[in-house]
Motif scaffolding. Sequence first.
Motif, mmCIF file in Angstrom:
data_model
loop_
_atom_site.group_PDB
_atom_site.id
_atom_site.type_symbol
_atom_site.label_atom_id
_atom_site.label_comp_id
_atom_site.label_asym_id
_atom_site.label_seq_id
_atom_site.Cartn_x
_atom_site.Cartn_y
_atom_site.Cartn_z
ATOM 1 N N TYR A 66 1.111 9.310 -5.480
ATOM 2 C CA TYR A 66 1.490 10.663 -5.066
ATOM 3 C C TYR A 66 2.419 11.289 -6.108
ATOM 4 O O TYR A 66 2.256 12.447 -6.487
ATOM 5 N N ASP A 67 3.378 10.517 -6.582
ATOM 6 C CA ASP A 67 4.298 11.029 -7.608
ATOM 7 C C ASP A 67 3.550 11.480 -8.860
ATOM 8 O O ASP A 67 3.843 12.529 -9.429
ATOM 9 N N LYS A 99 0.843 -1.204 0.000
ATOM 10 C CA LYS A 99 0.000 0.000 0.000
ATOM 11 C C LYS A 99 0.875 1.250 0.000
ATOM 12 O O LYS A 99 0.599 2.217 -0.713
ATOM 13 N N THR A 100 1.924 1.235 0.806
ATOM 14 C CA THR A 100 2.825 2.384 0.876
ATOM 15 C C THR A 100 3.474 2.635 -0.476
ATOM 16 O O THR A 100 3.533 3.779 -0.936
ATOM 17 N N GLU A 129 -5.831 9.875 0.176
ATOM 18 C CA GLU A 129 -5.624 8.557 -0.428
ATOM 19 C C GLU A 129 -6.788 8.210 -1.353
ATOM 20 O O GLU A 129 -6.572 7.710 -2.475
ATOM 21 N N ALA A 130 -8.001 8.472 -0.902
ATOM 22 C CA ALA A 130 -9.183 8.185 -1.722
ATOM 23 C C ALA A 130 -9.172 9.033 -2.994
ATOM 24 O O ALA A 130 -9.512 8.536 -4.081
ATOM 25 N N TYR A 182 3.999 11.750 5.758
ATOM 26 C CA TYR A 182 3.540 10.422 6.191
ATOM 27 C C TYR A 182 4.163 9.303 5.364
ATOM 28 O O TYR A 182 4.669 8.326 5.915
ATOM 29 N N TYR A 183 4.125 9.427 4.058
ATOM 30 C CA TYR A 183 4.574 8.328 3.203
ATOM 31 C C TYR A 183 6.048 8.404 2.808
ATOM 32 O O TYR A 183 6.708 7.374 2.707
#
Length: 110
Positions: free
Chosen positions: A12-13, A4-5, A59-60, A30-31
């Motif tokens: 995100y990238d 998941k990470t 995230e959603a 966070y990540y």
Amino acid sequence: MLEKTTRMNYLYDFYQSLLTEKQQSYMSLYYLDDYSLGEIAEEYDVSRQAVYDNIKRTEAMLEEYEAKLHLFEKFQQRSKIISEIKEELLKSSSLNAKLGKLLEVLEKLD
């Protein structure tokens, strides 16, 4: 959890420019920087729950962007094809230098 990470880091990238500054900051801490929810909450002087809610909503959103735009999926497909091409080039007894160079250029585009 690691899967998941990794997925969130890729999403995100690809989609970070579509996020607000606060969302970018929380997700990055966070990540990418491995901050805890408590550390982020302390940094921004908000509750841990507020950070958690923001990260979950973000995230959603990232998943929604991916469902619509498929940038990560296409990246994975391209990576697989590039790997297969490399394998075939290495098998070839007469390795084509031009194809090898073009493949390198293609890889750098991602």
